[in-house]
Design a protein around this motif. Structure first.
Motif, PDB file in Angstrom:
ATOM      1  N   PRO A  99      52.583   1.121  18.987  1.00 38.29           N
ATOM      2  CA  PRO A  99      51.897   0.115  19.557  1.00 38.29           C
ATOM      3  C   PRO A  99      50.389   0.303  19.792  1.00 38.29           C
ATOM      4  O   PRO A  99      49.890   1.707  20.274  1.00 38.29           O
ATOM      5  N   HIS A 100      49.760  -0.611  19.620  1.00 36.71           N
ATOM      6  CA  HIS A 100      48.122  -0.541  19.991  1.00 36.71           C
ATOM      7  C   HIS A 100      48.111  -1.675  21.114  1.00 36.71           C
ATOM      8  O   HIS A 100      48.785  -2.332  21.550  1.00 36.71           O
ATOM      9  N   PRO A 101      46.943  -1.259  21.567  1.00 39.90           N
ATOM     10  CA  PRO A 101      46.552  -2.086  23.043  1.00 39.90           C
ATOM     11  C   PRO A 101      46.582  -3.575  22.587  1.00 39.90           C
ATOM     12  O   PRO A 101      45.973  -3.867  21.496  1.00 39.90           O
ATOM     13  N   GLY A 102      46.843  -4.341  23.427  1.00 39.09           N
ATOM     14  CA  GLY A 102      46.913  -5.809  23.428  1.00 39.09           C
ATOM     15  C   GLY A 102      46.297  -6.576  24.588  1.00 39.09           C
ATOM     16  O   GLY A 102      45.741  -5.917  25.371  1.00 39.09           O
ATOM     17  N   VAL A 103      46.407  -7.765  24.616  1.00 37.75           N
ATOM     18  CA  VAL A 103      45.758  -8.586  25.711  1.00 37.75           C
ATOM     19  C   VAL A 103      46.805  -9.459  26.270  1.00 37.75           C
ATOM     20  O   VAL A 103      47.870  -9.750  25.889  1.00 37.75           O
ATOM     21  N   VAL A 104      46.767  -9.695  27.662  1.00 39.79           N
ATOM     22  CA  VAL A 104      47.807 -10.492  28.482  1.00 39.79           C
ATOM     23  C   VAL A 104      47.051 -11.353  29.165  1.00 39.79           C
ATOM     24  O   VAL A 104      45.957 -11.271  29.918  1.00 39.79           O
ATOM     25  N   ARG A 105      47.414 -12.807  29.304  1.00 40.52           N
ATOM     26  CA  ARG A 105      46.951 -13.636  30.113  1.00 40.52           C
ATOM     27  C   ARG A 105      47.880 -14.153  31.067  1.00 40.52           C
ATOM     28  O   ARG A 105      49.106 -14.405  30.789  1.00 40.52           O
ATOM     29  N   LEU A 106      47.528 -13.832  32.454  1.00 45.65           N
ATOM     30  CA  LEU A 106      48.411 -14.142  33.431  1.00 45.65           C
ATOM     31  C   LEU A 106      48.322 -15.672  34.023  1.00 45.65           C
ATOM     32  O   LEU A 106      47.352 -15.973  33.849  1.00 45.65           O
ATOM     33  N   HIS A 107      49.318 -16.392  34.181  1.00 46.67           N
ATOM     34  CA  HIS A 107      49.312 -17.919  34.192  1.00 46.67           C
ATOM     35  C   HIS A 107      49.527 -18.181  35.736  1.00 46.67           C
ATOM     36  O   HIS A 107      49.341 -19.317  36.155  1.00 46.67           O
ATOM     37  N   GLY A 108      49.568 -17.114  36.736  1.00 48.92           N
ATOM     38  CA  GLY A 108      49.743 -17.386  38.091  1.00 48.92           C
ATOM     39  C   GLY A 108      50.983 -18.009  38.491  1.00 48.92           C
ATOM     40  O   GLY A 108      50.952 -18.259  39.756  1.00 48.92           O
ATOM     41  N   ASP A 109      52.002 -18.135  37.771  1.00 51.84           N
ATOM     42  CA  ASP A 109      53.130 -18.602  38.274  1.00 51.84           C
ATOM     43  C   ASP A 109      54.375 -17.999  38.057  1.00 51.84           C
ATOM     44  O   ASP A 109      55.699 -18.082  37.927  1.00 51.84           O
ATOM     45  N   GLY A 110      54.071 -16.501  37.616  1.00 52.90           N
ATOM     46  CA  GLY A 110      55.163 -15.458  37.523  1.00 52.90           C
ATOM     47  C   GLY A 110      55.345 -15.467  36.070  1.00 52.90           C
ATOM     48  O   GLY A 110      56.596 -14.880  35.585  1.00 52.90           O
TER      49      GLY A 110
END
Length: 198
Positions: A99-110
């Motif tokens: 696996p290579h690095p990815g991106v994550v977007r947190l939505h603030g609601d779990g």
């Protein structure tokens, strides 16, 4: 999945200064980093579990209503997810997912969403398949633990090693053993693929 890359890039690469003395904002920033690290660790641990054919660990990385989708074919819930991975494990005697690095977007609601990419070597009894893939993921935090709510895999290529040099420049880069060549999932399908020529 269509990604508004300029908007996502701006959102994920802009660092908002923390107000002086705002301990709540600092705590939220630390929590966000901890959440992102836990999700990144989930992806790496997933690759290890798949390569080890540890189906129990793989299934436990999904929510109870989780979905694993491979090229548009969905497996929903623990029993179907288990069956999908067992079929893969039975096909490929030896697997190495990097696996290579990815991106994550947190939505603030779990919940969170993200994508990552990687490479794999997959050995059948007679052929070594080389693959490059993307995961589009939805995550959910349950009981303080981040899990896959949905994991969808698509491919840039999947070809026998001895066909790599002759197939990489072709659109038909999906060449699983004993199947007819098919068009790869990306990047040619991206709406931006030819847009720079306009």
């Amino acid at each position: 999945m269509t990604l508004d890359l300029p908007a996502v890039t701006a959102a994920l690469t802009t660092v908002t200064p923390l107000p002086d003395g705002d301990l709540a904002a600092l705590a939220a920033a630390v929590r966000a980093q901890a959440d992102r690290q836990a999700i990144a660790d989930l992806g790496v641990l997933y690759a290890r579990a798949v390569d080890d054919h540890d189906v129990d660990s793989v299934v436990a990385m999904y929510t109870a209503d989780g979905v694993f989708e491979r090229r548009g074919v969905a497996a929903a819930g623990p029993a179907e997810i288990r069956a999908a991975y067992v079929a893969s494990f039975d096909t490929y005697r030896t697997m190495l997912h990097t696996p290579h690095p990815g991106v994550v977007r947190l939505h603030g609601d779990g919940t969170a969403s993200g994508w990552s990419h990687g490479h794999a070597e997959l050995a059948t009894r007679s052929t070594l398949v080389l693959a490059s893939f993307r995961y589009e993921d939805d995550y959910r935090c349950e009981g303080g633990r981040w899990l896959f709510a949905r994991r969808s895999i698509t491919f840039m290529y999947a070809v026998p090693a001895d066909e790599m040099a002759t197939s990489f420049g072709s659109v038909e880069r999906m060449r699983w053993p004993r199947t007819a060549p098919q068009a790869a999932d990306y990047p040619e399908s991206s709406p931006t693929w030819d847009s720079y020529r306009d």
